[in-house]
Design an enzyme around this catalytic site. Sequence first.
Site, PDB file in Angstrom:
ATOM      1  N   HIS A 184     -14.748  23.993  16.241  1.00  0.00           N
ATOM      2  CA  HIS A 184     -15.726  24.497  15.269  1.00  0.00           C
ATOM      3  C   HIS A 184     -16.364  23.324  14.530  1.00  0.00           C
ATOM      4  CE1 HIS A 184     -13.815  28.468  15.805  1.00  0.00           C
ATOM      5  NE2 HIS A 184     -14.975  28.948  15.377  1.00  0.00           N
ATOM      6  N   LYS A 224     -15.747  23.939   8.550  1.00  0.00           N
ATOM      7  CA  LYS A 224     -14.720  25.000   8.573  1.00  0.00           C
ATOM      8  C   LYS A 224     -13.443  24.507   7.888  1.00  0.00           C
ATOM      9  CE  LYS A 224     -12.541  28.372  11.657  1.00  0.00           C
ATOM     10  NZ  LYS A 224     -12.814  29.519  10.784  1.00  0.00           N
TER      11      LYS A 224
END
Length: 263
Positions: free
Chosen positions: A151, A155
């Site tokens: 990701h 995040k």
Amino acid sequence: MAAVQRLCIAGAGGRMGRMLIEAALADPALSIGAALEIGGSPLLGQPAAPGVAIGADIPAALQVCDVLIDFTRPEATLAYLAACRRAHRNIIIGTTGFTPEQKHEIEAAAADIAVVFAPSMSMGVNVMMKLVEMAARTLGADADIEVHEAHHKMKVDAPSGTALKLGEIAARARGQTLEEAGVYARHGLTGERKPGSIGFSVTRAGDIVGDHTVLFGGVGERIEITHRSGSRANFAQGAMRAAKFLVGKNKGLYDMQDVLGLK
Ligand SMILES: NC(=O)c1ccc[n+]([C@@H]2O[C@H](COP(=O)([O-])OP(=O)(O)OC[C@H]3O[C@@H](n4cnc5c(N)ncnc54)[C@H](O)[C@@H]3O)[C@@H](O)[C@H]2O)c1
């Protein structure tokens, strides 16, 4: 021709709200009856779609809609849920972050109205879950299962909720729990791989929207099942499928596996 399903888009000014409006306008089986935002929002009165201005009057919005789609915040969701229950309108809930008590409230509402509740509305992720279940069940304890996710650098939690869910599905399919099978870190002299374990690894870099791979390692072969998200549009597409699935339903709790016919 089947009747057009009229949608009420809650959180119409949010990132997902805007995606939902775009997806609904492109689908001839759907129309936008109303769009809602939080009271006091500067967006109130602004156009959301041709002939539809963003409002805050929930009962009035529900009068001209068949189903409400909610990607907002848990406290807002519960207010929309209660209004849908009173007005006998169905609801699709994509919002995440509910407490167990709030989830019970959602389950209770499904006695009176039809509810699709799915923390991941991506059709691809839901198909991947089914494939992972099938592979884990068939390959059994002999397969070495590794879950990898990547990701963007903003995040803050790891592994992702979807990675954990994939691990849980794999563990359950071969009679384990993730609590007993999960291995979340390896560093230094780790020793050989523990039989039956499910390993997790994580990449955080740049603006990656979200990649997940489940690898099944065997003797002389391996399977890798990968899903890559390119944009958030896939969640909106899943919500449109859910809206069409709800035509003709008037009560019950459903998830994306029901919507996609994967159960
Ligand atoms: N299920 C899925 O596949 C999926 C996919 C993406 C996002 N999400 C979830 O959807 C939710 C929204 O995500 P986003 O990225 O669009 O967020 P966002 O912050 O861009 O939008 C949230 C919207 O909710 C509205 N809102 C917030 N509090 C409210 C309240 N009390 N009353 C009424 N409206 C309120 C905001 O005004 C805004 O329009 C989050 O919970 C997110 O985790 C789920």
